[in-house]
Structures are given as structure tokens and as C-alpha cells.
Enzyme design. Structure first.
Site, PDB file in Angstrom:
ATOM      1  N   SER A 177       0.853  -1.195   0.000  1.00 44.30           N
ATOM      2  CA  SER A 177       0.000   0.000   0.000  1.00 44.30           C
ATOM      3  C   SER A 177       0.885   1.239   0.000  1.00 44.30           C
ATOM      4  CB  SER A 177      -0.876  -0.013   1.250  1.00 44.30           C
ATOM      5  OG  SER A 177      -1.488   1.238   1.463  1.00 44.30           O
ATOM      6  N   TYR A 226      -3.803  -0.677   9.943  1.00 49.13           N
ATOM      7  CA  TYR A 226      -3.580  -0.875   8.504  1.00 49.13           C
ATOM      8  C   TYR A 226      -2.175  -0.391   8.127  1.00 49.13           C
ATOM      9  CZ  TYR A 226      -4.609  -0.863   3.462  1.00 49.13           C
ATOM     10  OH  TYR A 226      -4.600  -1.105   2.109  1.00 49.13           O
TER      11      TYR A 226
HETATM   12  P1  NAD Z   1     -11.720  -5.325  -1.245  1.00 45.90           P
HETATM   13  O1  NAD Z   1     -12.261  -5.058   0.105  1.00 45.90           O
HETATM   14  O2  NAD Z   1     -12.609  -5.221  -2.430  1.00 45.90           O
HETATM   15  O3  NAD Z   1     -10.985  -6.713  -1.302  1.00 45.90           O
HETATM   16  C1  NAD Z   1     -10.415  -7.347  -0.181  1.00 45.90           C
HETATM   17  C2  NAD Z   1     -10.366  -8.825  -0.442  1.00 45.90           C
HETATM   18  O4  NAD Z   1      -9.821  -9.492   0.697  1.00 45.90           O
HETATM   19  C3  NAD Z   1     -11.761  -9.407  -0.684  1.00 45.90           C
HETATM   20  O5  NAD Z   1     -11.672 -10.368  -1.696  1.00 45.90           O
HETATM   21  C4  NAD Z   1     -12.063 -10.063   0.651  1.00 45.90           C
HETATM   22  O6  NAD Z   1     -12.976 -11.133   0.533  1.00 45.90           O
HETATM   23  C5  NAD Z   1     -10.687 -10.545   1.047  1.00 45.90           C
HETATM   24  N1  NAD Z   1     -10.616 -10.809   2.475  1.00 45.90           N
HETATM   25  C6  NAD Z   1     -10.708  -9.924   3.487  1.00 45.90           C
HETATM   26  N2  NAD Z   1     -10.690 -10.566   4.670  1.00 45.90           N
HETATM   27  C7  NAD Z   1     -10.593 -11.889   4.388  1.00 45.90           C
HETATM   28  C8  NAD Z   1     -10.560 -13.061   5.185  1.00 45.90           C
HETATM   29  N3  NAD Z   1     -10.652 -13.020   6.527  1.00 45.90           N
HETATM   30  N4  NAD Z   1     -10.475 -14.253   4.563  1.00 45.90           N
HETATM   31  C9  NAD Z   1     -10.430 -14.321   3.218  1.00 45.90           C
HETATM   32  N5  NAD Z   1     -10.456 -13.258   2.413  1.00 45.90           N
HETATM   33  C10 NAD Z   1     -10.553 -12.058   3.000  1.00 45.90           C
HETATM   34  O7  NAD Z   1     -10.548  -4.265  -1.394  1.00 45.90           O
HETATM   35  P2  NAD Z   1      -9.342  -4.161  -2.426  1.00 45.90           P
HETATM   36  O8  NAD Z   1      -9.077  -2.720  -2.570  1.00 45.90           O
HETATM   37  O9  NAD Z   1      -9.560  -4.984  -3.636  1.00 45.90           O
HETATM   38  O10 NAD Z   1      -8.157  -4.767  -1.534  1.00 45.90           O
HETATM   39  C11 NAD Z   1      -7.265  -5.752  -1.975  1.00 45.90           C
HETATM   40  C12 NAD Z   1      -5.904  -5.513  -1.368  1.00 45.90           C
HETATM   41  O11 NAD Z   1      -5.378  -4.298  -1.893  1.00 45.90           O
HETATM   42  C13 NAD Z   1      -5.920  -5.349   0.156  1.00 45.90           C
HETATM   43  O12 NAD Z   1      -4.788  -5.981   0.715  1.00 45.90           O
HETATM   44  C14 NAD Z   1      -5.825  -3.853   0.331  1.00 45.90           C
HETATM   45  O13 NAD Z   1      -5.271  -3.488   1.549  1.00 45.90           O
HETATM   46  C15 NAD Z   1      -4.924  -3.500  -0.833  1.00 45.90           C
HETATM   47  N6  NAD Z   1      -4.947  -2.104  -1.237  1.00 45.90           N
HETATM   48  C16 NAD Z   1      -6.048  -1.511  -1.769  1.00 45.90           C
HETATM   49  C17 NAD Z   1      -5.991  -0.177  -2.166  1.00 45.90           C
HETATM   50  C18 NAD Z   1      -7.163   0.528  -2.787  1.00 45.90           C
HETATM   51  O14 NAD Z   1      -7.066   1.725  -3.054  1.00 45.90           O
HETATM   52  N7  NAD Z   1      -8.276  -0.105  -3.045  1.00 45.90           N
HETATM   53  C19 NAD Z   1      -4.825   0.546  -2.017  1.00 45.90           C
HETATM   54  C20 NAD Z   1      -3.708  -0.090  -1.466  1.00 45.90           C
HETATM   55  C21 NAD Z   1      -3.767  -1.408  -1.097  1.00 45.90           C
END
Ligand code: NAD
Length: 259
Positions: free
Chosen positions: A151, A164
Site C-alpha cells: 500500500s 492498517y
Molecule cells: P476489497 O475489500 O474489495 O478486497 C479485499 C479482499 O480481501 C476481498 O476479496 C475479501 O474477501 C478478502 N478478504 C478480506 N478478509 C478476508 C478473510 N478473513 N479471509 C479471506 N479473504 C478475505 O478491497 P481491495 O481494494 O480490492 O483490496 C485488496 C488488497 O489491496 C488489500 O490488501 C488492500 O489493503 C490492498 N490495497 C487496496 C488499495 C485501494 O485503493 N483499493 C490501495 C492499497 C492497497
């Protein structure tokens, strides 16, 4: 004939490989799974909920798809996932640690539950799943590719997300540690740091008009990242194109960190 670089296609071709992607049912995990599938990799998708949409998108790329249900907040998910992945009959060549959660509150009010829940999914299970996959890669000597979804909070402090930020800063450190231990064993461990992407994770920010405007104004590219825009970096780090790349955290952020 020259011994120059392989053609672009060969460098990025993942045909015959299998990628295990956590949290592949939605958002960035789904986009990464689809990009890897389009480059030729079979997908083992791990997550808590149904993966119907991801399954259909991966099937469109003509590669095998397997779904494993697991709650990655629990350590017992690790042996269960490894067992079910082995039962697919495919070797895990690529691991994408994407599953992650976020909790928002001022540091002064932050609860132990919001600390533990985030650390368990984003860091603890991520590490032990990586350990299990790494052991298998080291045991058969065939190497592999591990990609952690970090991130901007791997580089910056942020506000109102203490667990986080701690987890994603920790994940950047783990990426470097594992690269140091495993690079000599043919395993590339790297991370991608997505900027601000349009997913469930950032819904609260986009719904707050002031935060939304402030964030957009600071992104040189001028728009929230669309999940598809993460795919190329994942294919790069999963492919032969990155064979000498170890321990990096690659920002895909529309220029945010360049400001
Ligand atoms: P999202 O919430 O759509 O996806 C998160 C995913 O993690 C989902 O598929 C969810 O089912 C899974 N997950 C969460 N807890 C879980 C558990 N206990 N068991 C199994 N699966 C679980 O959000 P996203 O933005 O797609 O996030 C994906 C990754 O990207 C994360 O690690 C997030 O921190 C990272 N991220 C996102 C952004 C952004 O701007 N969206 C920026 C930086 C990093």
C-alpha cells in the site's frame, strides 16, 4: 541469430503456470487474477465468499480455475488452503497475497479488536501462508514468484488507520526479508503498492466529498485507479521479465508518491 532478449510475449507468458490469489472474489484481487489468467496462468482463487464473477472472467481466458473457501483471519486456514491447493493437482508457481482489510478510527480511540483483526489478515496469515508456499517451492527446487499487495501506507503514515499502516509497513519489511532469504533459491519476493483504487476498501473515502476531492487533486494522473490498471505490474512480477527483481515495493499509484 543473436542471443538478445526474448520477445515481449515470451518474457511475460505465464502459460502452464498456476497462481494462487487470495481475496480474488472482488476488487484488486479479481483484477490481478484475470490479468494473470489472460497471460496464461491457471488460477486457484482463495477467499471467504463466492467467486462466481471471477470464475467466469478467468474461464473467458481459457485457463483452469479452482476456488478454495477460507477465512484468512484464522491460522487454521493455512493448512486447509495448502491441502485443497494440492488436491487441484497443480503446483503453485505464483502466490499473490492480496486479501486485506482496513479499519478506520482516530488513533486515540482505536480498539484492540480493530488492531488484531487487521494484523491477523494483512500480516499474520499472509506470512504463514507465504511460509507454507515457500516451503513447497524450496522443497522441489523449482522456485516461484511471490507478490504481496502492499500500500502507499507501506511508505506513508496516513490518518485514522493505525493497524492498517502498521500491517502494510510490516508487509514491505517482510517482502524485503523474504527476498533476502529466498532470492538465492529461485524465488522472487516482491510487492505492489497500489495507490488509491476504486474498490470496497476505499468506499468510505470516495463517499466523503472532501476526502474524495483532496485525494483526486493530489493524484497526478487525475483519476482513481481502476482495478484493471494493476494487472500489468502483477504480470511483470509473476513472469520471467522480473527474474532479477527481488525485494521491491512497486508503486502503481498514478504518480501519488512522486508529488
Ligand atoms: P476489497 O475489500 O474489495 O478486497 C479485499 C479482499 O480481501 C476481498 O476479496 C475479501 O474477501 C478478502 N478478504 C478480506 N478478509 C478476508 C478473510 N478473513 N479471509 C479471506 N479473504 C478475505 O478491497 P481491495 O481494494 O480490492 O483490496 C485488496 C488488497 O489491496 C488489500 O490488501 C488492500 O489493503 C490492498 N490495497 C487496496 C488499495 C485501494 O485503493 N483499493 C490501495 C492499497 C492497497
Amino acid at each position: 541469430m543473436s542471443n538478445g532478449p526474448k520477445s515481449g510475449n515470451a518474457l511475460f507468458d505465464l502459460s502452464g503456470r498456476t497462481a494462487l490469489v487470495t481475496g480474488a472474489n472482488t476488487g484488486l484481487g479479481q483484477a490481478v487474477a484475470v490479468a494473470l489468467a489472460e497471460a496464461g496462468a491457471g488460477i486457484v482463487a482463495v477467499g471467504r465468499s463466492a467467486m462466481t464473477e471471477t470464475a467466469a472472467l478467468v474461464a473467458g481466458a481459457g485457463v483452469p480455475f479452482h476456488e478454495i473457501r477460507a477465512d484468512l483471519s484464522r491460522m487454521d486456514a493455512v493448512p486447509a488452503v495448502m491441502e485443497q491447493a494440492a488436491a487441484t493437482g497443480s503446483r503453485i508457481d505464483i502466490l499473490v497475497n492480496n486479501a486485506g482489510i482496513i479499519r478506520r478510527a482516530d488513533a486515540i480511540d482505536f480498539t484492540e479488536a480493530d488492531w488484531d483483526d487487521v494484523m491477523n489478515v494483512n500480516l499474520k496469515t499472509t506470512f504463514f501462508l507465504t511460509q507454507a508456499v515457500g516451503r513447497a517451492m524450496i522443497a522441489d527446487g523449482l522456485g516461484g514468484k511471490i507478490i504481496n499487495i502492499a500500500s502507499l501506507l507501506s511508505f506513508q503514515g496516513g490518518i485514522r488507520i493505525p493497524s492498517y499502516t502498521a500491517s502494510k509497513s510490516g508487509l514491505a519489511g517482510l517482502t524485503r526479508l523474504l527476498a533476502c532469504e529466498w532470492a538465492g533459491k529461485g524465488i522472487n519476493v516482491n510487492a505492489i503498492a497500489p495507490g488509491y483504487f476504486d474498490t470496497n476498501n476505499t468506499e468510505a473515502l470516495r463517499a466523503d466529498p472532501k476526502r474524495n476531492t483532496d485525494i483526486l487533486a493530489r493524484i497526478p494522473a487525475g483519476h482513481w485507479g481502476q482495478p484493471k490498471e494493476l494487472g500489468g505490474a502483477a504480470v511483470f512480477l509473476a513472469s520471467a521479465a522480473s527474474d532479477y527483481v527481488h525485494g521491491i515495493v512497486l508503486p502503481v499509484d498514478g504518480g501519488w508518491l512522486a508529488r
